[in-house]
Design a protein around this motif. Structure first.
Motif, PDB file in Angstrom:
ATOM      1  N   GLU A  75      46.667  25.105  13.850  1.00  0.00           N
ATOM      2  CA  GLU A  75      46.196  23.713  13.909  1.00  0.00           C
ATOM      3  C   GLU A  75      47.355  22.716  14.000  1.00  0.00           C
ATOM      4  O   GLU A  75      47.159  21.523  13.792  1.00  0.00           O
ATOM      5  N   HIS A  94      44.117  19.945   5.773  1.00  0.00           N
ATOM      6  CA  HIS A  94      42.884  20.435   6.409  1.00  0.00           C
ATOM      7  C   HIS A  94      42.337  21.580   5.557  1.00  0.00           C
ATOM      8  O   HIS A  94      43.052  22.543   5.287  1.00  0.00           O
ATOM      9  N   HIS A  96      38.874  24.240   4.443  1.00  0.00           N
ATOM     10  CA  HIS A  96      37.578  24.834   4.757  1.00  0.00           C
ATOM     11  C   HIS A  96      36.754  24.850   3.468  1.00  0.00           C
ATOM     12  O   HIS A  96      36.187  25.871   3.092  1.00  0.00           O
ATOM     13  N   HIS A 159      33.159  22.861  11.222  1.00  0.00           N
ATOM     14  CA  HIS A 159      34.482  23.433  10.974  1.00  0.00           C
ATOM     15  C   HIS A 159      35.019  23.141   9.574  1.00  0.00           C
ATOM     16  O   HIS A 159      35.193  24.065   8.779  1.00  0.00           O
TER      17      HIS A 159
END
Ligand code: ZN
Length: 216
Positions: A75, A94, A96, A159
């Motif tokens: 990413e 970022h 999840h 996502h």
């Protein structure tokens, strides 16, 4: 800031997210930049419970590797797009995280419902869909964040979550609060209809926090 200091800061923020359960296995990634355009970023494909500070990679703002024994996160284009494109953005997280992804797959934004919801500095929107690991992922996240100046979080559709902040400490703590807020929103909806905070109540909360900070 030296490369070692930059890598150490990224390592510590990543471990904080790992121990809070917001990133698992090798999913999720963290970056921070210095004033010279050097970016420390987590490596791709390294399990976080086995990662050391030496595994963090240094790249430039175009994603070229400057120092590191691993490839940088897949990413990286998203991180560099945000670090370059948003004024004052010094760190990107970022995750999840489960409850944030729950709303990302529903395509539903997260308006602030309680104090944790203020950390994002506004309603957390859902960006247009883009495949993970592509430059488009950074472009849609940037587009969604630019729509609300000062906003610190955006959901990536189907996502995960992206947080931007001036520094790593603020970035990882904001990611944590957004996840807590997503969980509270989810649970409240199971039991009934959440009562939204009005614009006046939100403005008042920010005023109270500002005066508490200034009084310290
Ligand atoms: Zn991801």
């Amino acid at each position: 800031m030296t490369f070692i200091e930059l890598k150490q800061a990224v390592y510590e923020a990543t471990m904080a997210l790992y121990h809070a359960g917001l990133i698992r296995m090798s999913a999720g990634n963290v970056s921070a930049r210095d004033d010279d355009g050097h970016v420390a970023i987590t490596p791709g494909g390294v399990l976080y419970d086995r990662m050391s500070v030496d595994d963090i990679v240094i790249v430039d703002l175009e994603g070229n590797v400057i120092e590191g024994q691993h490839r940088p996160s897949s990413e990286t284009p998203m991180h560099t797009t945000l670090l370059k494109g948003l004024p004052g953005c010094g760190a990107v997280v970022h995750t999840h995280s489960i409850y944030a992804i729950t709303f990302a797959v529903l395509g539903e934004a997260l308006p602030p419902l309680c104090t944790e919801g203020l950390a994002a500095r506004g309603t957390v929107p859902v960006a247009r869909y883009a495949p993970p690991g592509t430059p488009q992922a950074g472009e849609v996240a940037l587009e969604a964040l630019q729509a609300t100046p000062g906003l610190r979080a955006v959901l990536l559709r189907n996502h995960g979550l992206v947080v931007v902040a001036p520094d790593l400490e603020t970035a990882w703590q904001t990611a944590y609060k957004v996840e807590i807020h997503a969980q509270i929103t989810y649970q409240a909806r199971q039991l009934g209809t959440p009562i939204p905070l009005s614009d006046e109540q939100i403005a008042e909360l920010f005023r109270v926090y500002r005066s508490v900070r200034e009084a310290r």
